[in-house]
Design an enzyme around this catalytic site. Structure first.
Site, mmCIF file in Angstrom:
data_model
loop_
_atom_site.group_PDB
_atom_site.id
_atom_site.type_symbol
_atom_site.label_atom_id
_atom_site.label_comp_id
_atom_site.label_asym_id
_atom_site.label_seq_id
_atom_site.Cartn_x
_atom_site.Cartn_y
_atom_site.Cartn_z
ATOM 1 N N GLN A 97 0.847 -1.197 0.000
ATOM 2 C CA GLN A 97 0.000 0.000 0.000
ATOM 3 C C GLN A 97 0.886 1.253 0.000
ATOM 4 O O GLN A 97 1.748 1.412 0.864
ATOM 5 C CB GLN A 97 -0.950 0.043 1.200
ATOM 6 C CG GLN A 97 -2.018 1.127 0.994
ATOM 7 C CD GLN A 97 -2.899 1.376 2.198
ATOM 8 O OE1 GLN A 97 -2.408 1.554 3.303
ATOM 9 N NE2 GLN A 97 -4.212 1.425 1.986
ATOM 10 N N TYR A 178 -5.979 11.103 3.375
ATOM 11 C CA TYR A 178 -4.590 11.396 3.000
ATOM 12 C C TYR A 178 -4.559 12.146 1.657
ATOM 13 O O TYR A 178 -5.606 12.516 1.134
ATOM 14 C CB TYR A 178 -3.765 10.100 2.989
ATOM 15 C CG TYR A 178 -3.731 9.475 4.364
ATOM 16 C CD1 TYR A 178 -3.188 10.183 5.448
ATOM 17 C CD2 TYR A 178 -4.279 8.222 4.602
ATOM 18 C CE1 TYR A 178 -3.184 9.641 6.727
ATOM 19 C CE2 TYR A 178 -4.275 7.666 5.883
ATOM 20 C CZ TYR A 178 -3.727 8.384 6.943
ATOM 21 O OH TYR A 178 -3.739 7.864 8.207
ATOM 22 N N ARG A 225 -7.608 1.911 -3.006
ATOM 23 C CA ARG A 225 -8.474 1.921 -1.820
ATOM 24 C C ARG A 225 -9.194 3.261 -1.710
ATOM 25 O O ARG A 225 -8.570 4.318 -1.842
ATOM 26 C CB ARG A 225 -7.650 1.669 -0.550
ATOM 27 C CG ARG A 225 -8.523 1.341 0.655
ATOM 28 C CD ARG A 225 -7.734 0.846 1.847
ATOM 29 N NE ARG A 225 -8.512 -0.170 2.558
ATOM 30 C CZ ARG A 225 -8.543 -0.317 3.889
ATOM 31 N NH1 ARG A 225 -7.822 0.455 4.657
ATOM 32 N NH2 ARG A 225 -9.282 -1.258 4.442
ATOM 33 N N GLY A 318 -9.403 -6.144 9.366
ATOM 34 C CA GLY A 318 -8.358 -5.336 9.973
ATOM 35 C C GLY A 318 -8.015 -5.821 11.364
ATOM 36 O O GLY A 318 -7.099 -6.619 11.571
HETATM 37 C C1 LIG Z 1 -3.940 -0.220 13.923
HETATM 38 C C2 LIG Z 1 -4.601 0.146 12.629
HETATM 39 C C3 LIG Z 1 -3.826 0.613 11.581
HETATM 40 C C4 LIG Z 1 -4.397 0.910 10.343
HETATM 41 N N1 LIG Z 1 -3.590 1.301 9.307
HETATM 42 C C5 LIG Z 1 -4.119 1.473 8.059
HETATM 43 C C6 LIG Z 1 -3.288 1.714 6.950
HETATM 44 O O1 LIG Z 1 -2.066 1.760 7.044
HETATM 45 N N2 LIG Z 1 -3.875 1.904 5.740
HETATM 46 C C7 LIG Z 1 -5.243 1.858 5.579
HETATM 47 O O2 LIG Z 1 -5.722 2.022 4.466
HETATM 48 N N3 LIG Z 1 -6.052 1.590 6.623
HETATM 49 C C8 LIG Z 1 -5.536 1.376 7.849
HETATM 50 N N4 LIG Z 1 -6.346 1.022 8.898
HETATM 51 C C9 LIG Z 1 -7.772 0.762 8.647
HETATM 52 C C10 LIG Z 1 -7.969 -0.741 8.399
HETATM 53 O O3 LIG Z 1 -7.370 -1.157 7.173
HETATM 54 C C11 LIG Z 1 -9.461 -1.087 8.322
HETATM 55 O O4 LIG Z 1 -10.078 -0.278 7.352
HETATM 56 C C12 LIG Z 1 -10.156 -0.920 9.668
HETATM 57 O O5 LIG Z 1 -9.442 -1.581 10.704
HETATM 58 C C13 LIG Z 1 -11.591 -1.464 9.620
HETATM 59 O O6 LIG Z 1 -11.600 -2.867 9.375
HETATM 60 P P1 LIG Z 1 -11.977 -3.868 10.559
HETATM 61 O O7 LIG Z 1 -13.331 -3.442 11.060
HETATM 62 O O8 LIG Z 1 -11.976 -5.239 9.930
HETATM 63 O O9 LIG Z 1 -10.916 -3.720 11.612
HETATM 64 C C14 LIG Z 1 -5.800 0.761 10.166
HETATM 65 C C15 LIG Z 1 -6.578 0.306 11.234
HETATM 66 C C16 LIG Z 1 -6.000 -0.010 12.450
HETATM 67 C C17 LIG Z 1 -6.872 -0.556 13.553
#
Ligand SMILES: Cc1cc2nc3c(=O)[nH]c(=O)nc-3n(C[C@H](O)[C@H](O)[C@H](O)COP(=O)(O)O)c2cc1C
Length: 360
Positions: A97, A178, A225, A318
């Protein structure tokens, strides 16, 4: 059809429809290169059909907390090579990414303390964790028209670096407020040139980056994304249906590998589901006919349901992937899930990173 069924994305046969969502975990070294521990972490999760790496900065001007990774230097490429090798040895597939923080960069860490760059001189809402503690986001400097090709070139160079590192493809981070998202939305983009105003202009940076990366890697190794419902950091748009419908249609025309859609908003670490009657997923699905990954609060039942309904092809997890490296096996066996430890999401070395228990 369920989440365990194989699926084809571009040239790749995914062994299941689990996607490890991009997760910034801030475990890179002082040079912003991933370490051997980071390679362990990704290798532990290689039974996912596809891993998307944490957001990786394409530029020294894109900088936030210590430990956040990048891919603009040779040393960083070497670190990522170690990650790709370990994931491939474990039979997995991995896309890098790529992102630029834009106005969310930390001016106390940019080269020479330079002001962060953005479409317009409008500060993000909220705080950045500067070297001396939390401070409000800076009012950024609007990128000059003549500087925009340089941003596209940074993404292109990063994609070449990802390929050199052995990554299977790249995911352009057009989500979560971003730089690319800052251009897409009217609230953060008040430019009056070819990159602001009409949706065709606000989407121009995204599409120029897509075209540049497709030329380097092939369009079927480039995913995007998007987060049409995100409203964190004061990001907003007057007409998200028009903005994201147009973007999805243009991505469809380009035949990219996939669109990765965050369905909810991201007020903090977890998703809140969008009001179903206003959800943009159907708009994006109708306009983009290639593979669609959805994300935001899914569990096994809801993942199977969205795939069975035909509304999406793959599901990204996530928080569940943070705590359950063997998520595929746990779901398959109906095994209990490890609870995630929020305190180690963004710091803590090996603890809360590579020490979550796996099934025997
Ligand atoms: C610790 C953490 C770091 C994340 N870092 C990114 C990232 O680097 N890039 C991104 O697009 N989303 C990032 N996200 C968002 C996750 O990709 C995802 O969209 C979010 O956790 C919701 O999915 P979930 O409900 O399955 O956890 C992050 C989320 C968390 C919790």
């Amino acid at each position: 059809m369920d989440v365990f069924a194989p699926f084809r994305v571009g040239p790749f046969n995914l062994r299941n429809r689990f996607v490890m969502a991009p997760l910034a975990r801030a475990r890179s070294d002082a040079s912003r290169a991933p370490t051997a521990m980071v390679a362990d972490y990704y290798a532990q999760r290689a039974t996912a059909g596809l891993i998307v790496t944490e957001a990786t900065s394409v530029s020294p001007m894109s900088v936030s907390r210590p430990g956040a990774s990048a891919i603009f230097s040779d040393g960083q490429v070497e670190g990522w090579r170690g990650v790709a090798e370990r994931v491939h040895a474990a039979g997995g597939l991995i896309f890098q990414q790529l992102y630029h923080l834009g106005r969310k960069s930390d001016p106390s860490r940019t080269p020479g303390g330079a002001l962060p760059v953005a479409p317009s001189a409008i500060a993000a809402r909220g705080e950045v964790h500067g070297v001396n503690g939390p401070v409000p986001f800076a009012v950024p400097r609007a990128l000059g028209l003549d500087e925009i090709p340089g941003v596209v070139a940074e993404f292109r160079a990063a994609a070449e670096n990802a390929r050199r590192a052995g990554m299977d493809g790249v995911e352009i981070h057009g989500a979560n407020a971003y730089l690319i998202d800052q251009f897409l939305r009217g609230g953060s983009n008040t430019r009056t040139d070819n990159y602001g105003g009409a949706v065709e202009n606000r989407a121009r940076l995204l599409l120029e980056i897509v075209d540049a990366l497709a030329a380097v890697l092939g369009r079927d190794r480039v995913g995007v994304r998007l987060s049409p419902h995100a409203h964190g950091d004061g990001i907003f748009d007057a007409d998200p249906v028009a903005t994201f419908g147009y973007a999805a249609g243009e991505l469809n025309r380009r035949g990219i590998a996939y669109v990765h859609l965050i369905e909810g908003s991201t007020p903090g670490l977890r998703q809140t589901p969008a009001d179903p009657s206003k959800a943009l997923m159907p708009v994006v699905r109708a306009a983009f006919r290639g593979p669609l990954i959805v994300n935001g609060g899914y569990d096994l039942a809801s993942a199977n349901a969205v795939i069975a309904s035909g509304a999406a092809d793959l599901v990204a997890f996530g928080a569940l992937y943070i705590a359950n490296p063997d998520l595929v096996a746990r779901f398959r066996r109906g095994a209990p899930l490890n609870p995630p430890d929020l305190a180690t999401f963004h710091e803590g070395g090996a603890k809360g990173y590579i020490d979550y228990p796996m099934l025997a």
